[in-house]
Design an enzyme around this catalytic site. Sequence first.
Site, PDB file in Angstrom:
ATOM      1  N   ALA A  66       4.133 -95.916 -18.011  1.00 48.64           N
ATOM      2  CA  ALA A  66       4.563 -95.593 -16.647  1.00 48.64           C
ATOM      3  C   ALA A  66       5.991 -95.067 -16.646  1.00 48.64           C
ATOM      4  CB  ALA A  66       4.459 -96.828 -15.749  1.00 48.64           C
ATOM      5  N   ASP A  67       6.303 -94.293 -15.624  1.00 49.29           N
ATOM      6  CA  ASP A  67       7.654 -93.783 -15.417  1.00 49.29           C
ATOM      7  C   ASP A  67       7.884 -93.657 -13.919  1.00 49.29           C
ATOM      8  OD1 ASP A  67      10.143 -92.757 -16.563  1.00 49.29           O
ATOM      9  OD2 ASP A  67       9.563 -90.851 -15.651  1.00 49.29           O
ATOM     10  N   THR A  68       9.099 -93.950 -13.476  1.00 50.50           N
ATOM     11  CA  THR A  68       9.440 -93.913 -12.052  1.00 50.50           C
ATOM     12  C   THR A  68      10.713 -93.115 -11.832  1.00 50.50           C
ATOM     13  OG1 THR A  68       8.447 -96.104 -11.729  1.00 50.50           O
ATOM     14  CG2 THR A  68       9.946 -95.340 -10.004  1.00 50.50           C
TER      15      THR A  68
END
Length: 184
Positions: A66-68
């Site tokens: 995941a990446d935000t």
Amino acid sequence: MKTVLASSSPRRKELLETAGIDFETDVEGVEEIPQGNTPEEKVCSVAAQKCRPVAARRPGDCVIGADTVVSIDGDILGDRKDAYDMLRRLSGREHTVYTGVCISANGEETVFGEATKVKFFPLSDSEIEDYVSSGEPMDKAGAYGIQGLGCTLVEGISGDYFNVVGLPVARVVREIKKITGAKK
């Protein structure tokens, strides 16, 4: 089949624990090179970059990457050294938090993005200085943590709160069930 989080984010770990997911962490050191034209495309590409090398080493497991990012006016806010400037820019305005997720299991991969709108109260210089001085903004996308002291900056949100924390956990759980065929 084990569930594996390909991220060292303490917030993502906490969210999966809260959701009752039994998982372990396995992080591959990758150079994150965002690809795509939109913030959502960019976070999805980085999520896949985090997931794929771990999934290649662990073909029998379910791997989550995941990446935000935080985006305003089409710009991705990323240089955490400029926390004051980022918070000044967000003051009194709406921005979007994007999280890209890549899940790999059973020889299949699913990649998706989640977007949540966040509106800040207008912030005084002293409010911003006090918040930056707390140290909390320094490891957060957009220089704030909605789950901590940053909650006092937020006037409202539209979308998934947990996405703003760093992982749209309800959707992740549903996608894991789909890709693994799990019943629970």
